[in-house]
Design a protein around this motif. Structure first.
Motif, PDB file in Angstrom:
ATOM      1  N   SER A 168       0.838  -1.200   0.000  1.00 60.29           N
ATOM      2  CA  SER A 168       0.000   0.000   0.000  1.00 60.29           C
ATOM      3  C   SER A 168       0.869   1.245   0.000  1.00 60.29           C
ATOM      4  O   SER A 168       1.991   1.251   0.525  1.00 60.29           O
ATOM      5  CB  SER A 168      -0.923   0.013   1.216  1.00 60.29           C
ATOM      6  OG  SER A 168      -0.187   0.279   2.400  1.00 60.29           O
ATOM      7  N   ASN A 217      -8.078   0.759  -4.388  1.00 59.63           N
ATOM      8  CA  ASN A 217      -8.403   0.693  -2.960  1.00 59.63           C
ATOM      9  C   ASN A 217      -7.599  -0.354  -2.189  1.00 59.63           C
ATOM     10  O   ASN A 217      -7.893  -0.629  -1.017  1.00 59.63           O
ATOM     11  CB  ASN A 217      -9.907   0.405  -2.761  1.00 59.63           C
ATOM     12  CG  ASN A 217     -10.780   1.453  -3.417  1.00 59.63           C
ATOM     13  OD1 ASN A 217     -10.487   2.651  -3.354  1.00 59.63           O
ATOM     14  ND2 ASN A 217     -11.840   1.004  -4.082  1.00 59.63           N
ATOM     15  N   ARG A 218      -6.603  -0.934  -2.825  1.00 55.25           N
ATOM     16  CA  ARG A 218      -5.781  -1.929  -2.131  1.00 55.25           C
ATOM     17  C   ARG A 218      -4.299  -1.573  -2.160  1.00 55.25           C
ATOM     18  O   ARG A 218      -3.603  -1.741  -1.169  1.00 55.25           O
ATOM     19  CB  ARG A 218      -5.989  -3.319  -2.747  1.00 55.25           C
ATOM     20  CG  ARG A 218      -7.410  -3.849  -2.631  1.00 55.25           C
ATOM     21  CD  ARG A 218      -7.516  -5.228  -3.257  1.00 55.25           C
ATOM     22  NE  ARG A 218      -6.720  -6.220  -2.540  1.00 55.25           N
ATOM     23  CZ  ARG A 218      -6.467  -7.443  -3.005  1.00 55.25           C
ATOM     24  NH1 ARG A 218      -6.946  -7.817  -4.192  1.00 55.25           N
ATOM     25  NH2 ARG A 218      -5.733  -8.285  -2.312  1.00 55.25           N
TER      26      ARG A 218
END
Length: 226
Positions: free
Chosen positions: A53, A86-87
């Protein structure tokens, strides 16, 4: 002032192996992070198949997530990672076949050019590349994978630049960089292998300086197909 402080903090916290990358123009935190990530890929610190991330990497480097995401997006363009909304970013895994295909394309691109240069470039110009070849030896003997990767690309870049074709140099550089990412599960490249590869640069350059075309031709083909 704030930007300078952030830049200094980022540089201090980037892992040591990343800071060993030979000096290039680094005008931004994003540029520093990009070089650090590229070094981590070569060193195997970014593992194929793993998801990373932006915030987590930002914390690791002591910077915000924004320059990390920007650097990762550049790596996605280079084919090293894929973006996962989103990851984060997944490091792409390659196969031996993919590596062989890269080597084949590089040989098709570089060998004819280098053979032509061997016949047209004066000895004194080749002699001017001795420090570039020697830099690969220094990095190899130190066992510095990231440093050797950059020095290796620098040597090939300087040789191909003698052809006077900027597009050629850019395409070859991208292919070369992609060829340096390790395969999943493969151990670090042994220091002895790095030293042997670096020695090929020096031997080839000496043959080119001496005007020994048969030996130069043989070494050019050997270096392209290790």
């Amino acid at each position: 002032m704030e930007e300078d402080r952030v830049r200094e903090t980022a540089q201090a916290r980037i892992p040591a192996q990343a800071r060993k990358v030979p000096k290039v123009l680094r005008h931004s935190v994003r540029g520093q992070v990009l070089e650090a990530l590229r070094a981590a890929l070569v060193e195997g610190d970014l593992v194929p198949g793993e998801i990373y991330s932006g915030p987590a990497l930002g914390e690791r480097f002591g910077v915000s997530a924004t320059p990390v995401r920007e650097a990762m997006q550049q790596l996605a363009l280079e084919g090293a990672v894929e973006c996962l909304p989103n990851r984060g970013f997944r490091v792409l895994a390659r196969t031996p076949r993919a590596l062989a295909e890269l080597a084949e394309v590089r040989a098709l691109l570089e060998v004819p050019v280098m053979l032509r240069l061997a016949r047209t470039v004066p000895a004194q110009v080749w002699a001017g590349l001795r420090p570039v070849a020697d830099a690969t030896v220094v990095a190899a003997e130190a066992g510095d994978l990231a440093g050797y990767a950059e020095a290796d690309r620098h040597f090939h870049r300087e040789v191909l630049a003698l052809a006077g074709n900027a597009e050629l140099v850019q395409v070859a550089e991208e292919l070369h960089r992609r060829a340096q990412w390790p395969l999943p599960g493969v151990a670090r490249t042994p220091r002895a292998r790095l030293v042997a590869d670096a020695a090929q640069h020096v031997t080839l350059l000496e043959a080119l300086i001496a005007g020994d075309l048969p030996l130069s031709d043989s070494l050019i083909h050997t270096h392209a197909h290790p």
